[in-house]
Design an enzyme around this catalytic site. Structure first.
Site, PDB file in Angstrom:
ATOM      1  CE  LYS A  57      -3.888   2.062   2.591  1.00 55.56           C
ATOM      2  NZ  LYS A  57      -4.800   1.936   3.749  1.00 55.56           N
TER       3      LYS A  57
ATOM      4  CB  SER B 257      -8.608   1.309   5.589  1.00 49.84           C
ATOM      5  OG  SER B 257      -9.285   2.511   5.371  1.00 49.84           O
TER       6      SER B 257
ATOM      7  CB  SER C  66      -8.173   4.023   2.659  1.00 52.48           C
ATOM      8  OG  SER C  66      -7.323   3.367   3.593  1.00 52.48           O
TER       9      SER C  66
HETATM   10  N1  GLN Z   1     -13.312   4.847   5.945  1.00 60.28           N
HETATM   11  C1  GLN Z   1     -12.738   5.337   7.148  1.00 60.28           C
HETATM   12  C2  GLN Z   1     -12.343   6.788   6.982  1.00 60.28           C
HETATM   13  O1  GLN Z   1     -12.534   7.293   5.933  1.00 60.28           O
HETATM   14  C3  GLN Z   1     -11.577   4.494   7.571  1.00 60.28           C
HETATM   15  C4  GLN Z   1     -10.339   4.739   6.800  1.00 60.28           C
HETATM   16  C5  GLN Z   1      -9.198   3.908   7.262  1.00 60.28           C
HETATM   17  O2  GLN Z   1      -9.362   2.920   7.975  1.00 60.28           O
HETATM   18  N2  GLN Z   1      -8.003   4.325   6.894  1.00 60.28           N
HETATM   19  O3  GLN Z   1     -11.854   7.414   7.875  1.00 60.28           O
END
Ligand code: GLN
Length: 493
Positions: free
Chosen positions: A78, A182, A158
């Site tokens: 990532k 995410s 994400s």
């Molecule tokens: N979808 C969540 C956010 O937008 C979690 C994102 C994540 O875990 N990095 O904050």
């Protein structure tokens, strides 16, 4: 050679050791698959030369009967993990030209164990999002499609690039991160397995920070065994991260296939939401039956503060983000836009470098931390966080070993379908996953079947702190019982 991409990570590992093929052949097969799959936009950077050189070194070690637990296995990283000498953007314009001089602890452990890096994977900008649509470098397209439709589906976020690359066989496994879901939500959307370990299990050092008290690294893989193999290499104490916990790392793979007889599984009534789709509820009840059939005991539980988790998360996470992102000022990293004076330079740089979702989070964060609102928002959210943690502690103290919930309130949606008019619509995706981050607990997602439209659905197991092994054995039992899922049709190749 492309059928080498069909192998699981465990099968590829065993095949390399048995000299059925070489690490260079395995790597070439993945590089060829990546080249054909650019329409998915899963990789931001491909590193074929580095990959082939690393694979050749692995072959030399394997030939001598040497090599680490991941020797010669090609992985995707990532693009939130700093990689020495390879661009690291966090999918943001503000880090467009950033090439780190250091390697994140977690990725360095993968290389220590012999893994091969194929490239850097797309994500939501600074990991803020649930669909990979906030990336400054364009959305990732899921390899999955609805039955009879060619609409482009989101892979979740994400870690959308990680999930799409694993599901489309563009790597054997991928690193990901999870601040509010995410790892787990994209795993659910793409029919893959993702585990967010206990906070402190994996070092955060060298991973671009979003919300430091919630962020955790973890793998996305094609099955439970592969996730267990990857986590063993990723986890471990690191003196460079003050929140890293000094505990030995178990051999998680031995937990896969272990008996789950007598394990007590909690079913929290607060996770049955009004308006939740009938197929998600049906999936959840199938998961209950599968665990029962495998010998687990099912108990109804209550986690009374659940409904406050999402609003509290969307205060705590932006607050920490606004502070963490203050460092991108045009002086030290990445982008710089000239200004009249230094103040103007900061403003020009940050206005040009951050996308709309990141700007929204910084504004919310600065607001909830500001003098007049700190007690009303930030302090209250922290209190709610304590109550959420306490709900879980009470349940675990009453003898519950793990908790089973749906992973997401719906299957994946189409690109552009959600959140355009109201960002809260997108945030609602995280309703079942943020509680786990707020409490610092481990959570794993496994595929449970397909929706009526033919898209994957995931089940989530939440465990006691540092008891990832229990999660791996329970997840393996679900995997065994769930209907076998064929990989998505390679319409992109
Ligand atoms: N979808 C969540 C956010 O937008 C979690 C994102 C994540 O875990 N990095 O904050």
């Amino acid at each position: 050679m492309t059928d080498l991409t069909r192998l699981s990570l465990a099968a590829a590992r065993d095949g390399l050791r048995a000299k059925k093929f070489t690490a260079v052949e395995l790597t070439r097969a993945h590089l060829a698959a990546m080249e054909k799959a650019r329409a998915l936009n899963a990789y931001l950077v491909e590193t074929p030369d580095l990959a082939l050189a690393a694979a050749a070194s692995s072959d030399a070690r394997l030939a001598k009967g040497e090599g680490g637990p991941l020797e010669g296995l090609p992985l995707g990283i990532k693009d939130l993990y700093c990689t020495k000498g390879v661009a690291t953007t966090a999918a943001s314009r503000i880090l467009e030209n950033f090439v780190p001089h250091y390697e994140s602890t977690v990725s360095s452990q993968l290389w220590r164990d012999g893994a091969v890096m194929l490239g850097k994977l797309n994500l939501d900008e600074f990991a803020m999002g649930s669909s990979n649509e906030t990336s400054a470098y364009g959305p990732v397209v899921s390899p999955w499609r609805r039955n009879g439709s060619d609409a482009k589906i989101v892979p979740g976020g994400s870690s959308g690039g990680s999930a799409a690359a694993v599901a489309a066989h563009l790597c054997l496994g991928a690193t990901a991160t999870d601040t509010g879901g995410s790892i787990r939500q994209p795993a659910a959307f793409t029919g893959t397995v993702g585990i967010k370990p206990t906070y402190g299990r994996c070092s955060r050092w060298g991973i671009v920070a979003f919300a430091s008290s919630l962020d955790q690294a973890g793998p996305i893989a094609r099955d439970v065994r592969d996730a267990a193999i990857m986590l063993r290499s990723m986890a471990g104490y690191d003196a460079k991260d003050s929140t890293s916990v000094d505990l030995p790392t178990p051999d998680y793979e031995t937990a896969v296939g272990a008996s789950i007889k007598g394990k007590r599984i909690g079913i929290p009534k607060e996770y049955r939401l009004d308006g939740m789709s009938a197929e998600i509820d049906a999936l959840w009840m199938r998961g209950v039956a599968w665990l029962k059939d495998a010998g687990a005991e099912i108990v109804e539980i209550s986690l009374p503060h659940t409904r406050h988790a999402l609003p509290a998360y969307y205060i705590v996470a932006p607050a920490e983000a606004s502070s963490n992102l203050a460092r991108y000022d045009g002086v030290r990293y990445g982008l710089r836009k000239p200004g009249r004076d230094i103040q103007d330079m900061y403003e020009q740089t940050r206005a040009a470098g951050f996308g709309p979702e990141v700007r929204r989070r910084i504004m919310i964060g600065a607001y909830v931390l500001s003098a007049g609102y700190y007690d009303a928002y930030y302090v209250r959210a922290q209190k709610i966080r304590t109550l959420i943690k306490r709900d879980f502690e009470t349940t675990f103290n009453a003898g519950v070993d793990a908790i089973l919930t749906p992973a997401t309130p719906s299957p994946a949606f189409a690109i552009g379908e959600k959140g355009a008019a109201d960002p809260v619509e997108m945030y609602l995706n995280d309703v079942f996953t943020v509680t786990v981050n707020m409490a610092g607990l481990p959570g794993i997602v496994v595929p449970g079947g397909l929706s009526a439209e033919g898209l994957p659905l995931g089940l989530q197991l939440i465990g006691r702190p540092f008891e990832e092994e229990t999660l791996f054995s329970l997840a393996a039992a679900l995997e065994q019982a769930a209907p076998r899922m064929e990989p998505p049709q390679a319409w992109w190749a």
